[in-house]
Write a protein that holds these residues in place. Structure first.
Motif, short mmCIF file in Angstrom:
data_model
loop_
_atom_site.label_atom_id
_atom_site.label_comp_id
_atom_site.label_asym_id
_atom_site.label_seq_id
_atom_site.Cartn_x
_atom_site.Cartn_y
_atom_site.Cartn_z
N UNK A 88 43.67 42.94 34.17
CA UNK A 88 43.96 41.57 34.59
C UNK A 88 45.37 41.47 35.16
N UNK A 89 46.31 42.20 34.56
CA UNK A 89 47.69 42.20 35.06
C UNK A 89 47.79 42.80 36.46
N UNK A 90 46.90 43.72 36.80
CA UNK A 90 46.86 44.29 38.14
C UNK A 90 46.10 43.36 39.09
N UNK A 91 45.04 42.75 38.59
CA UNK A 91 44.20 41.89 39.42
C UNK A 91 44.93 40.65 39.92
N UNK A 92 45.77 40.06 39.10
CA UNK A 92 46.44 38.81 39.47
C UNK A 92 47.33 38.98 40.70
N UNK A 93 48.26 39.94 40.73
CA UNK A 93 49.08 40.06 41.94
C UNK A 93 48.30 40.49 43.18
N UNK A 94 47.25 41.29 42.98
CA UNK A 94 46.41 41.67 44.13
C UNK A 94 45.72 40.43 44.68
N UNK A 95 45.22 39.58 43.80
CA UNK A 95 44.55 38.36 44.23
C UNK A 95 45.52 37.43 44.94
N UNK A 96 46.71 37.27 44.40
CA UNK A 96 47.72 36.41 45.03
C UNK A 96 48.09 36.95 46.41
N UNK A 97 48.33 38.24 46.50
CA UNK A 97 48.77 38.85 47.75
C UNK A 97 47.68 38.87 48.81
N UNK A 98 46.50 39.29 48.46
CA UNK A 98 45.45 39.53 49.45
C UNK A 98 44.50 38.34 49.64
N UNK A 99 43.98 37.78 48.56
CA UNK A 99 42.93 36.78 48.70
C UNK A 99 43.44 35.36 48.94
N UNK A 100 44.51 34.98 48.28
CA UNK A 100 45.02 33.62 48.48
C UNK A 100 45.64 33.56 49.88
N UNK A 101 45.35 32.52 50.57
CA UNK A 101 45.87 32.38 51.93
C UNK A 101 44.85 32.75 52.99
N UNK A 102 43.71 33.25 52.58
CA UNK A 102 42.64 33.57 53.53
C UNK A 102 41.56 32.51 53.42
N UNK A 103 41.88 31.33 53.90
CA UNK A 103 40.99 30.17 53.77
C UNK A 103 39.62 30.41 54.42
N UNK A 104 39.57 31.31 55.41
CA UNK A 104 38.31 31.57 56.10
C UNK A 104 37.37 32.46 55.30
N UNK A 105 37.86 33.08 54.22
CA UNK A 105 36.98 33.94 53.41
C UNK A 105 37.29 33.74 51.94
N UNK A 106 36.73 32.70 51.37
CA UNK A 106 36.98 32.39 49.97
C UNK A 106 36.14 33.25 49.01
N UNK A 107 35.13 33.94 49.54
CA UNK A 107 34.28 34.78 48.70
C UNK A 107 35.05 35.79 47.87
N UNK A 108 35.94 36.59 48.49
CA UNK A 108 36.72 37.56 47.72
C UNK A 108 37.61 36.91 46.66
N UNK A 109 38.14 35.73 46.95
CA UNK A 109 38.97 35.03 45.97
C UNK A 109 38.14 34.68 44.74
#
Length: 135
Positions: A88-109
């Protein structure tokens, strides 16, 4: 009052094995495709968040090693709670960096949110005390 929920041992094992798969694949991918992963981070809207923690290539290698080690531990049920915390500690920064901000593809978020829920299941419940009921 302590409410109790009976959960089948096999279902807990299956959930643990299935959730571990994404970390094993991602960890291996981070180590095999270092440059491709770094490029993906550099293209992310919130790449500055990752850069705050250090050199991107080193972060990709370290996260790959951590995901593989904790993923294997999680897969086999060794120190499951700690493995889930690390993942979970690894997943959170990856999610913030890669998935957040990609409004056109919310699936991965939302996929990462679901994975976080699976990890939280193992963090919040104690499955090492042999009180899992076999159904």
């Amino acid at each position: 009052m302590n409410p109790t929920l009976t959960v089948g041992k096999r279902s807990v094992q299956i959930l643990r094995i299935m959730v571990s798969g994404i970390f094993l694949m991602a960890g291996a991918n981070h180590l095999i495709e270092i440059e491709k992963t770094v490029n993906r981070i550099q293209m992310a809207k919130f790449k500055g968040f990752a850069e705050f923690f250090g050199h991107l290539e080193l972060l990709v290698i370290l996260s790959g090693i951590v995901m593989l080690a904790a993923g294997i531990s999680f897969l086999i049920g060794f120190k499951t709670r700690w493995a889930a915390i690390v993942l979970l500690a690894v997943l959170i920064p990856i999610t913030i960096t890669i998935q957040i901000g990609q409004i056109n593809s919310l699936g991965p978020l939302f996929k990462n949110i679901a994975i976080a829920g699976g990890l939280l299941f193992f963090i919040l419940n104690d499955f090492n005390n042999n009180k899992i009921q076999q159904l």
